[in-house]
Design an enzyme around this catalytic site. Structure first.
Site, PDB file in Angstrom:
ATOM      1  N   CYS A 124       0.812  -1.230   0.000  1.00 27.62           N
ATOM      2  CA  CYS A 124       0.000   0.000   0.000  1.00 27.62           C
ATOM      3  C   CYS A 124       0.844   1.279   0.000  1.00 27.62           C
ATOM      4  O   CYS A 124       0.440   2.302  -0.555  1.00 27.62           O
ATOM      5  CB  CYS A 124      -0.947  -0.004   1.194  1.00 27.62           C
ATOM      6  SG  CYS A 124      -0.235  -0.578   2.728  1.00 27.62           S
ATOM      7  N   HIS A 177      -2.414   6.683   3.842  1.00 27.93           N
ATOM      8  CA  HIS A 177      -0.998   6.793   4.203  1.00 27.93           C
ATOM      9  C   HIS A 177      -0.436   8.124   3.706  1.00 27.93           C
ATOM     10  O   HIS A 177      -0.529   8.450   2.516  1.00 27.93           O
ATOM     11  CB  HIS A 177      -0.188   5.662   3.562  1.00 27.93           C
ATOM     12  CG  HIS A 177      -0.496   4.302   4.127  1.00 27.93           C
ATOM     13  ND1 HIS A 177      -1.264   4.089   5.250  1.00 27.93           N
ATOM     14  CD2 HIS A 177      -0.101   3.063   3.712  1.00 27.93           C
ATOM     15  CE1 HIS A 177      -1.335   2.788   5.500  1.00 27.93           C
ATOM     16  NE2 HIS A 177      -0.649   2.137   4.577  1.00 27.93           N
TER      17      HIS A 177
END
Ligand SMILES: NC(=O)c1ccc[n+]([C@@H]2O[C@H](COP(=O)([O-])OP(=O)(O)OC[C@H]3O[C@@H](n4cnc5c(N)ncnc54)[C@H](OP(=O)(O)O)[C@@H]3O)[C@@H](O)[C@H]2O)c1
Length: 354
Positions: free
Chosen positions: A147, A240
Site C-alpha cells: 500500500c 498513508h
C-alpha cells in the site's frame, strides 16, 4: 469476450476484502459469486465484519455464506486474493492452477515470472504470465504492490520518466487499517506513533525498483534507484501520508515537477476503465495539503488518486521535496487490483491473448 465475469474474493471479510465488496457492488463487468474466509466461514457475510463498517454491503452479498477455500470446487471466471501472506503463499497457486488470480498479498510479488502491477506504470509486464504455463497453471497469478509503494510510485513514475531519479528518501505516516483487522491493539496506537512496521522499508525499496524497471526480453530489469524508507504507524484510520525527498540526474524545478505530475496518465485512462481516475496524481497548491482526512477520497473515482502537495526545492537544482497521501485500502490494495483486472479484461489478456 464474456459480457460479465463471475468473481470470488479470497479474504473477503478482512479490511481489504470489504473494500472489494464495496467497490464491486455496482461494477459493470465483475459480479461477486463467492466470499471466502477462514474463521468466519459458515456465517453470513453481513455477520462477518466485527468492526463498524462505514457502509452496508449490497443485499446480494450480505446474504452470502462465507466459504472455506476450496479451489477445485469454487468455479468462477477469476479470483481476487487479499489473504494474509502465509495463507496467500499456500492458496494462491492452488487457485492460479485453474483461474486468473489477482493478489494484494506480498507472498509472490518478487517471483521472476509474476507481474507486480500498477496499471498506469508498467502494464507491459502482464506478459510475464505467459511464462507461468511452465508451472502447469491453466490460470495465472498477478500481484499488486504494498500500500505504501502504490501511492509513492504513482508520483515517482512521471518524475523518473522526465528527470531520471537517482536517490529517494521517504518517511511515511501509515494508517492503522494498513495492518488489517484487528491489527495494532488500540492501547498500543492511540496517543502514539510507532516507528517500525515489519519488513515495510525493505518492501518499498525493492518494489520501487521492480515497478520502475523495464520489461524486456521476457523479464523485468530492475531500476537502480537508491531508496531509504522510514516507515511509521500513526493513529489515523485510512490513508498513508508520505514525505519525499528525491535526487535526479537531470535538473528539476518544483514547477517542472508539478507539470509532470499533473499531466501523468496511463493505459487505464486511455481505455476509460470503470475504476480509472481521470488524474492518477492530483497536485494541490495550498501550503497545508494534502491532509489525511480531507484528501483520502479525492478524485473522480474516490480514493484512486495520489494527492501531492508542498512541492518544493530540495538542496540543489537536482533535488525536490513533496508530501503525498493515498488511500491504502482503495488505491493501495483493492482499487489498484480491480483496475488491473479491468485492464486485463479489456485488453484480452485474461483469456484470448495469453
Ligand atoms: N490493509 C491494507 O491497507 C493492505 C494494503 C495492501 C495490501 N494488503 C495485503 O492484503 C492482504 C489482506 O490484508 P487485510 O488488511 O485485509 O487483512 P485482514 O483484515 O487481516 O483480513 C484477512 C482476510 O483473510 C481471511 N483469511 C485468513 N486466513 C485465511 C485462509 N487460510 N483461508 C481463507 N481466508 C483466510 C480472513 O478471513 P476470516 O476473518 O474469516 O478468518 C480475512 O477475510 C494482506 O496480505 C496484506 O498484506 C493490505
Amino acid at each position: 469476450m464474456k459480457e460479465s465475469m463471475e468473481v470470488g474474493i479470497l479474504g473477503a471479510t478482512g479490511m481489504v476484502g470489504s473494500e472489494y465488496v464495496r467497490m464491486l457492488a455496482n461494477h459493470p463487468w465483475f459480479k461477486i459469486k463467492y466470499v471466502v474466509g477462514k474463521k468466519t466461514a459458515g456465517k453470513k457475510f453481513r455477520e462477518s465484519n466485527e468492526w463498524i463498517s462505514s457502509y452496508e454491503p449490497p443485499k446480494s452479498v450480505a446474504e452470502m455464506t462465507v466459504l472455506e477455500s476450496k479451489p477445485e470446487d469454487q468455479k468462477a471466471d477469476m479470483f481476487f486474493s487479499c489473504l494474509p501472506t502465509d495463507a496467500a503463499r499456500e492458496l494462491e497457486p492452488l487457485y492460479a492452477r485453474y483461474y486468473p488470480t489477482y493478489s494484494d498479498a506480498s507472498a509472490y510479488r518478487m517471483e521472476q515470472d509474476i507481474p507486480l502491477i500498477i496499471p498506469e506504470i508498467n502494464p507491459d509486464s502482464w506478459e510475464l504470465i505467459k511464462k507461468q504455463k511452465s508451472r502447469g497453471w491453466a490460470g495465472f497469478l498477478t500481484t499488486g504492490p504494498n500500500c505504501t509503494s502504490i501511492g509513492l510510485n504513482l508520483t515517482l513514475k512521471p518524475l523518473d520518466d522526465e528527470f531520471k531519479i537517482k536517490k529517494l528518501v521517504v518517511a511515511t505516516m501509515q494508517a492503522v487499517s494498513g495492518a488489517g483487522f484487528p491489527g495494532v491493539p488500540s492501547i498500543s496506537i492511540l496517543d502514539n506513533v510507532i516507528p517500525y512496521i515489519k519488513d515495510e522499508e525493505e518492501k518499498v525499496a525493492v518494489e520501487t525498483n521492480k515497478l520502475l524497471g523495464r520489461y524486456a526480453n521476457g523479464k523485468v530489469e530492475f531500476a537502480n534507484i537508491d531508496v531509504a524508507a522510514m516507515c511509521n504507524r500513526v493513529p489515523t484510520i485510512d490513508g498513508h501520508m508520505e514525505t519525499v525527498y528525491l535526487e535526479t540526474e537531470k535538473k528539476i524545478t518544483p514547477e517542472d515537477a508539478k507539470a509532470a505530475l499533473r499531466s501523468f496518465k496511463g493505459l487505464p485512462q486511455e481505455l476509460k476503465l470503470p475504476t480509472a481516475p481521470e488524474f492518477p496524481v492530483i497536485v494541490r497548491e495550498e501550503p497545508d495539503r494534502p491532509q489525511t482526512r480531507l484528501d483520502r477520497f479525492a478524485g473522480t473515482v474516490p480514493g484512486m488518486s495520489a494527492v501531492v502537495g508542498r512541492v518544493r526545492k530540495g538542496i540543489d537544482d537536482h533535488s525536490i521535496r513533496y508530501s503525498l497521501m493515498s488511500h491504502n485500502t482503495v488505491r493501495g490494495a483493492a482499487g489498484n487490483t480491480i483496475l488491473t483486472a479491468e485492464m486485463f479484461y479489456k485488453e484480452g489478456w485474461m483469456f484470448d491473448k495469453r
